[in-house]
Design an enzyme around this catalytic site. Structure first.
Site, PDB file in Angstrom:
ATOM      1  N   HIS A   1     -72.426 -50.538  -2.604  1.00 37.69           N
ATOM      2  CA  HIS A   1     -71.475 -49.868  -3.500  1.00 37.69           C
ATOM      3  C   HIS A   1     -71.659 -50.381  -4.933  1.00 37.69           C
ATOM      4  O   HIS A   1     -71.732 -49.582  -5.875  1.00 37.69           O
ATOM      5  CB  HIS A   1     -70.039 -50.122  -2.999  1.00 37.69           C
ATOM      6  CG  HIS A   1     -68.967 -49.617  -3.909  1.00 37.69           C
ATOM      7  ND1 HIS A   1     -68.145 -48.561  -3.564  1.00 37.69           N
ATOM      8  CD2 HIS A   1     -68.581 -50.012  -5.153  1.00 37.69           C
ATOM      9  CE1 HIS A   1     -67.307 -48.337  -4.581  1.00 37.69           C
ATOM     10  NE2 HIS A   1     -67.553 -49.207  -5.552  1.00 37.69           N
ATOM     11  N   GLU A   2     -71.760 -51.700  -5.079  1.00 37.29           N
ATOM     12  CA  GLU A   2     -71.897 -52.277  -6.426  1.00 37.29           C
ATOM     13  C   GLU A   2     -73.260 -51.949  -7.026  1.00 37.29           C
ATOM     14  O   GLU A   2     -73.369 -51.716  -8.229  1.00 37.29           O
ATOM     15  CB  GLU A   2     -71.678 -53.788  -6.406  1.00 37.29           C
ATOM     16  CG  GLU A   2     -70.313 -54.239  -5.887  1.00 37.29           C
ATOM     17  CD  GLU A   2     -69.135 -53.501  -6.501  1.00 37.29           C
ATOM     18  OE1 GLU A   2     -69.221 -53.089  -7.666  1.00 37.29           O
ATOM     19  OE2 GLU A   2     -68.126 -53.315  -5.797  1.00 37.29           O
TER      20      GLU A   2
ATOM     21  N   CYS B   1     -62.631 -48.136  -5.074  1.00 37.97           N
ATOM     22  CA  CYS B   1     -63.277 -48.672  -6.275  1.00 37.97           C
ATOM     23  C   CYS B   1     -62.209 -48.945  -7.329  1.00 37.97           C
ATOM     24  O   CYS B   1     -61.319 -48.121  -7.529  1.00 37.97           O
ATOM     25  CB  CYS B   1     -64.286 -47.640  -6.789  1.00 37.97           C
ATOM     26  SG  CYS B   1     -65.195 -48.191  -8.241  1.00 37.97           S
TER      27      CYS B   1
ATOM     28  N   HIS C   1     -73.305 -48.720  -8.798  1.00 39.02           N
ATOM     29  CA  HIS C   1     -72.737 -48.761 -10.153  1.00 39.02           C
ATOM     30  C   HIS C   1     -73.816 -49.051 -11.197  1.00 39.02           C
ATOM     31  O   HIS C   1     -73.724 -48.587 -12.328  1.00 39.02           O
ATOM     32  CB  HIS C   1     -71.678 -49.864 -10.255  1.00 39.02           C
ATOM     33  CG  HIS C   1     -70.309 -49.459  -9.773  1.00 39.02           C
ATOM     34  ND1 HIS C   1     -69.590 -48.446 -10.356  1.00 39.02           N
ATOM     35  CD2 HIS C   1     -69.534 -49.948  -8.775  1.00 39.02           C
ATOM     36  CE1 HIS C   1     -68.423 -48.337  -9.745  1.00 39.02           C
ATOM     37  NE2 HIS C   1     -68.355 -49.230  -8.769  1.00 39.02           N
TER      38      HIS C   1
HETATM   39 NI    NI Z   1     -66.763 -49.573  -7.464  1.00 35.83          NI
END
Ligand code: NI
Length: 187
Positions: free
Chosen positions: A142-143, A99, A146
């Site tokens: 993954h995004e 990341c 966030h």
């Molecule tokens: Ni990330």
């Protein structure tokens, strides 16, 4: 415009991002352009708006530099406004993740192997639903984490997390070397 990337330890990375206001099309397009430029400048393959200090539900992913490892990603990129899962498979896959907000840290993370996502397309501003598998599904998950204030290290095996404690502490203090501009709450 290249924006600074917020590092692990910053409050904005832990907040649940708000839905984007679809009336502000020009503002959204500008932010997405800046996010793509920032991601490319940092040699990343994905970026979520909270990583540039904007607590809105927007993400960008670009797999075109990963085709040595994942040939199926040739030409793959997406920009998503207000993405939401409509399906997450029960079968899982494990990939190594990193990341831009947590430089020089990686960990094997297990997640659903296939997903469906509904999002607003930044060019047409129409709602689109798409299915993703392989590493594309991984990048998007993954995004999307966030946008809920979740970081990949939260999902790492406890023993791995323990090993990373010192490194994460240093990052949150800004004691980390990056080739791109970063920001913490402290500086
Ligand atoms: Ni990330």
């Amino acid at each position: 415009m290249i924006l600074p990337i917020y590092l692990y330890g910053s409050q904005v990375l832990r907040a649940a991002a708000e839905e984007s206001d679809l009336a502000d099309r020009e503002g959204l397009k500008k932010l997405i352009d800046d996010m793509i430029e920032t991601m490319h400048h940092a040699d990343g393959c994905g970026l979520a708006a909270p990583q540039v200090g904007v607590s809105r539900r927007i993400l960008v992913v670009d797999g075109t530099d990963l085709t040595d490892r994942y040939p199926e990603l040739a030409g793959f990129h997406r920009e998503m406004i207000n993405p939401a899962f409509t399906f997450e498979s029960e079968d899982t896959a494990s990939y190594e993740e990193g990341c831009l907000s947590i430089p020089n840290v990686d960990a094997e993370i297990r997640r659903p192997a296939r997903i469906k996502v509904r999002y607003v397309h930044p060019e047409t501003f129409e709602e689109v639903e798409e299915e993703f598998g392989g590493f594309a599904a991984r990048m998007i998950q993954h995004e999307m984490d966030h946008l809920d204030g979740v970081l990949f290290v939260d999902r790492a095996a406890p023993i791995r997390r323990k090993m990373l404690t010192g490194k994460l502490m240093n990052i949150s203090r800004g004691n980390v070397h990056t080739r791109y501009r970063v920001k913490t709450d402290k500086k």
